[in-house]
Design an enzyme around this catalytic site. Structure first.
Site, short mmCIF file in Angstrom:
data_model
loop_
_atom_site.label_atom_id
_atom_site.label_comp_id
_atom_site.label_asym_id
_atom_site.label_seq_id
_atom_site.Cartn_x
_atom_site.Cartn_y
_atom_site.Cartn_z
N GLU A 199 0.85 -1.19 0.00
CA GLU A 199 0.00 0.00 0.00
C GLU A 199 0.89 1.24 0.00
OE1 GLU A 199 -3.14 -0.02 -0.29
OE2 GLU A 199 -3.91 -1.95 0.46
N ASP A 251 -19.67 -9.98 -8.68
CA ASP A 251 -19.55 -9.18 -7.47
C ASP A 251 -18.90 -7.83 -7.78
OD1 ASP A 251 -19.77 -8.84 -4.57
OD2 ASP A 251 -17.58 -8.97 -4.55
#
Length: 288
Positions: free
Chosen positions: A203, A228
Site C-alpha cells: 500500500e 460481485d
C-alpha cells in the site's frame, strides 16, 4: 384451416400487447405471448381429439359442451409454459425477431468461446502475447455476462482484472495455496459475509510503499468474482461517475475515476489501467 385462423387472430392481440410492453420488459413480454399462443394451440389440439372421439350423444347438450370447453381451457393453461415445451421455441423465435439477445450464461459462454476460437489466430499475428490471449479466453464469457447486467464494457472489466492480477500471474491465494478467484483485488469490507483470505500486499501511504496484511474477498469461481465486481461498482454511489464514464466508453475517465474514488493507492494506477484497457480493446476489435 379455420382453427388456425382463430389462433392467429387471437394471437394478434397478444402481439400488439407484446409490442407495447417490449420497451419495459421485452423478454417477459415474449414469454407471456408465447405461453398464450401455446395455450391456444393446445386448446385446438384437445378440440380435435374430442371431435375424433366417438360419443353416444345421449347426455350431450349445450351445458355439457360448455363445461367440456371450459375444462379443456383449464387443461391447456396447465400444460402451457412448461420447460422444453412449445412456448420455449416460440419465445426464442420472438426474441430473435425483436432483437432481444439470449443472455443465459450457457449461451454467452458458447458464443464467446466460438468467437475467441475464430479470433485467436488473428491475435497472434497482431503481437498479442500468449498469456494475454489465454487470460482473455478464460474470462471473456464472465466479463460479457457481467457487462450485460451492469453496462460496464467487458473490455474494461477484463483489463482491470488483468491489471490487478498481472494477467493472472499474481492471483490472490490463501496461505494454504487455495484459489480465491479474486482477480480484482477487492478487499473484504466489514459488511462482507463471504469467505476471505489474508494476504500481504503493498500500500502507498503518504507517498511511501509499505507492506501490510490485508483481508480480501474469496469466491467460488471467476463468474462470481466478475458478478460481485460489477454489482459493487454499479450499486455504490462512490463509483457513480466511474460507471458513467464506462457506459460512455471513456476508458481514461473510467481509470481516473477509479483512482479518485480510492479503488487503489498507487498514484500511477489510472495511467497503468488505461494502458491495459487499450490492450484489451485491441483484442476486442479483433473479436468484433
Amino acid at each position: 384451416m379455420s382453427s388456425f385462423q382463430s389462433i392467429s387472430g387471437q394471437s394478434l392481440g397478444s402481439l400488439d400487447q407484446l409490442k407495447a410492453a417490449a420497451s419495459r420488459d421485452p423478454k417477459g413480454a415474449a414469454r407471456e405471448t408465447a405461453k398464450q399462443f401455446e395455450a391456444l394451440f393446445m386448446q385446438e389440439v384437445m378440440k380435435s381429439m374430442r371431435a375424433s372421439t366417438l360419443s353416444s350423444g345421449m347426455l350431450d347438450n349445450n351445458a355439457t359442451q360448455l363445461g367440456t370447453e371450459m375444462l379443456d381451457t383449464q387443461f391447456a393453461g396447465k400444460l402451457s409454459g412448461l420447460p422444453g415445451g412449445l412456448s420455449d421455441a416460440i419465445t426464442r423465435q420472438l426474441q430473435r425477431q425483436m432483437g432481444v439477445p439470449d443472455l443465459s450464461p450457457e449461451s454467452v459462454r458458447k458464443a464467446s468461446q466460438t468467437t475467441l476460437a475464430q479470433a485467436l489466430p488473428a491475435l497472434a499475428t497482431k503481437g498479442i502475447p500468449n498469456h494475454v490471449q489465454s487470460f482473455i479466453q478464460k474470462h471473456d464469457a464472465a466479463a460479457r455476462a457481467a457487462s450485460a447486467a451492469s453496462g460496464i464494457p467487458a473490455s474494461f472489466m477484463v483489463a482491470q482484472a488483468a491489471h490487478e492480477s498481472g494477467w493472472g500471474k499474481r492471483e490472490i491465494t490463501g496461505t494454504d495455496g487455495s484459489k480465491s478467484y479474486n482477480v480484482f483485488g477487492i478487499k473484504a469490507t466489514p459488511g462482507w459475509t463471504g469467505k476471505t483470505v489474508d494476504v500481504q500486499t503493498t500500500e502507498v501511504i503518504n507517498g511511501q510503499a509499505h507492506k501490510v496484511t490485508a483481508r480480501f474477498r474469496a469466491y467460488g469461481s471467476y463468474d462470481e468474482a466478475f458478478k460481485d465486481y460489477a454489482r459493487m461498482i454499479s450499486s455504490n454511489e462512490r463509483y457513480a461517475k466511474v460507471v458513467a464514464h464506462a457506459q460512455n466508453g471513456n476508458a481514461a475517465g473510467f481509470a481516473r475515476g477509479l483512482q479518485q474514488a480510492g479503488y487503489a493507492t498507487d498514484p500511477a494506477y489510472a495511467e497503468k489501467l488505461a494502458k491495459t484497457i487499450q490492450t484489451t480493446q485491441r483484442v476486442q476489435s479483433t473479436l468484433a
